[in-house]
Design a protein around this motif. Structure first.
Motif, short mmCIF file in Angstrom:
data_model
loop_
_atom_site.label_atom_id
_atom_site.label_comp_id
_atom_site.label_asym_id
_atom_site.label_seq_id
_atom_site.Cartn_x
_atom_site.Cartn_y
_atom_site.Cartn_z
N GLU A 20 0.84 -1.21 0.00
CA GLU A 20 0.00 0.00 0.00
C GLU A 20 0.86 1.24 0.00
OE1 GLU A 20 -3.10 0.27 -0.52
OE2 GLU A 20 -3.83 -1.74 -0.12
N ALA A 48 -0.44 3.72 5.95
CA ALA A 48 -0.63 2.53 5.12
C ALA A 48 -1.92 1.81 5.47
CB ALA A 48 0.57 1.59 5.28
N ILE A 51 -5.28 3.34 4.05
CA ILE A 51 -5.59 3.24 2.62
C ILE A 51 -6.66 2.19 2.34
CG2 ILE A 51 -4.64 2.74 0.32
CD1 ILE A 51 -2.01 4.11 1.36
N PRO A 52 -6.50 0.92 2.79
CA PRO A 52 -7.59 -0.02 2.55
C PRO A 52 -8.84 0.32 3.37
CG PRO A 52 -5.84 -1.07 3.80
CD PRO A 52 -5.32 0.26 3.37
N TYR A 84 2.45 -3.55 3.76
CA TYR A 84 1.34 -4.34 3.25
C TYR A 84 0.19 -4.24 4.24
CZ TYR A 84 4.76 -6.25 0.05
OH TYR A 84 5.72 -6.38 -0.93
#
Length: 143
Positions: A20, A48, A51-52, A84
């Motif tokens: 990410e 990070a 973001i998701p 990640y």
């Protein structure tokens, strides 16, 4: 192999996944010995992880909890950090994300080590910064 040796074990980046976030810490992010500040790493993990969470919430989110945070290996100035992040739980207004961080040591013999793992929880918020429902997966954004 001792337990301490296992934490310094050279690994590969997760296969089939895209990070990410990727960033290289600079001297301003470290102490006088070149060790990157934990607080700087925590801020990057939060970015990070968001973001998701933003994608899943389809809008604004706010960090409400750092459920766990483990520093497994030191991070040095010049390392290429790969973050990640994956959604692991969705509640009514909250989204929990797991973040794993790998450092590619940019030396003559490039090595990759896992440096951090964390779990964070975000809450979806509206334009007034109040909690809102996380949209169902099958909902489509309004045009």
């Amino acid at each position: 192999m001792t337990a301490n040796d296992a934490s310094h074990q050279i690994v590969s980046l997760p296969a089939g996944k895209m990070p990410e976030l990727r960033v290289i810490p600079m001297p301003a992010d470290a102490n006088m010995y070149g060790d990157v500040f934990g607080g700087w790493i925590m801020a990057q993990v939060d970015l990070a992880g968001s973001i998701p969470a933003l994608r899943r919430a389809r809008g604004r989110v706010a960090t409400i909890a750092v459920n766990s945070f483990v520093f497994k290996n030191p991070v040095f100035v010049g390392d290429l950090l790969n973050f990640y992040a994956e959604v692991i739980r969705v509640g009514r207004t909250s989204i929990t994300v797991e973040v794993e961080v790998y450092a590619q040591r940019m030396t003559d013999a490039e090595q990759t080590v896992k440096v951090t793992e964390a779990t964070l929880t975000y809450v979806a918020t509206d334009e007034n910064r109040q909690p809102r429902m996380v949209p169902a997966l099958h909902d489509t954004p309004a045009a």
